[in-house]
Design a protein around this motif. Sequence first.
Motif, PDB file in Angstrom:
ATOM      1  N   SER A  64       0.837  -1.197   0.000  1.00  0.00           N
ATOM      2  CA  SER A  64       0.000   0.000   0.000  1.00  0.00           C
ATOM      3  C   SER A  64       0.877   1.254   0.000  1.00  0.00           C
ATOM      4  N   LYS A  72      -0.061   3.867   1.422  1.00  0.00           N
ATOM      5  CA  LYS A  72      -0.554   4.705   2.532  1.00  0.00           C
ATOM      6  C   LYS A  72       0.461   4.938   3.634  1.00  0.00           C
ATOM      7  N   LEU A  92      -1.919  -3.736   0.261  1.00  0.00           N
ATOM      8  CA  LEU A  92      -2.975  -2.976  -0.414  1.00  0.00           C
ATOM      9  C   LEU A  92      -4.275  -3.786  -0.459  1.00  0.00           C
ATOM     10  N   GLU A  93      -4.149  -5.119  -0.444  1.00  0.00           N
ATOM     11  CA  GLU A  93      -5.320  -5.998  -0.530  1.00  0.00           C
ATOM     12  C   GLU A  93      -5.846  -6.360   0.868  1.00  0.00           C
ATOM     13  N   TYR A 105      -5.878  -6.197   6.610  1.00  0.00           N
ATOM     14  CA  TYR A 105      -4.747  -5.827   5.764  1.00  0.00           C
ATOM     15  C   TYR A 105      -3.475  -6.253   6.499  1.00  0.00           C
ATOM     16  N   ASN A 126       2.126   0.032  -4.617  1.00  0.00           N
ATOM     17  CA  ASN A 126       1.170  -0.308  -5.697  1.00  0.00           C
ATOM     18  C   ASN A 126       1.674  -1.414  -6.610  1.00  0.00           C
ATOM     19  N   GLU A 151      -5.970  -0.531   6.758  1.00  0.00           N
ATOM     20  CA  GLU A 151      -4.862  -0.373   5.810  1.00  0.00           C
ATOM     21  C   GLU A 151      -3.834   0.639   6.328  1.00  0.00           C
TER      22      GLU A 151
END
Length: 197
Positions: A52, A54, A104-105, A142, A160, A190
């Motif tokens: 991710s 984030k 990310l998933e 996550y 990503n 996340e």
Amino acid sequence: MIKNDAWIHTMAEGGMIAPFEPALVRRMDLQGTNVPVISYGLSSFGYDIRLSPKEFRIFRHIPGTVIDPKHFNPDNLEPSQLRTDENGSYFILPAHSYGLGVALERLAIPDNITTICIGKSTYARCGIIANLTPAEAGWRGYLTLEFSNSSSADCRIYANEGVVQLLFLEGDPCQVSYETRRGKYQDQVEMVTLAKV
Ligand SMILES: Nc1ccn([C@H]2C[C@H](O)[C@@H](COP(=O)(O)OP(=O)(O)OP(=O)(O)O)O2)c(=O)n1
């Protein structure tokens, strides 16, 4: 037995992995250009999840302190800045340091499955070791992902894009799942989740 691509595909469509890519993705469009990426998505006997963008945090030493898994001090983890160039978005994991990111998933592990998280060969060749960890039957959320840069050079960790591979192992149904024992890391969001007791 280890589960294959057909099983992972069916289960992912039922919510085991979201978002889900039914084939290995090797290129993507970035700022109008089609560029190669570190692969993610469904493989023969596993699924490569993405990092991710984030959050990524790196351990730092605070003189006079030690890390205590029972009383984790968030000051020991410094947020890393997401950078972007023509190759993609990435965090930098400095030489000989340890960092935490997040998947990310979102995963929802079935009650008869243990999932093992292992490193990807491309990063292994760059000196990056993904900590080998299980995601247990009945766990949801996550994954917090842990990386060691064992080389003497700083290394990019791309967001990503693919970062670790998951293997799914089936057993007889367990008596007590992560959900039924109300595990402390259930329903992680996340963001990096720190060690807790
Ligand atoms: N890279 C990983 C691997 C696993 N998990 C999640 C999914 C696992 O099912 C869960 C494991 O949680 P436990 O409560 O079992 O963890 P410990 O065994 O370390 O707990 P304890 O400190 O109580 O021994 O953490 C995660 O977020 N990131």
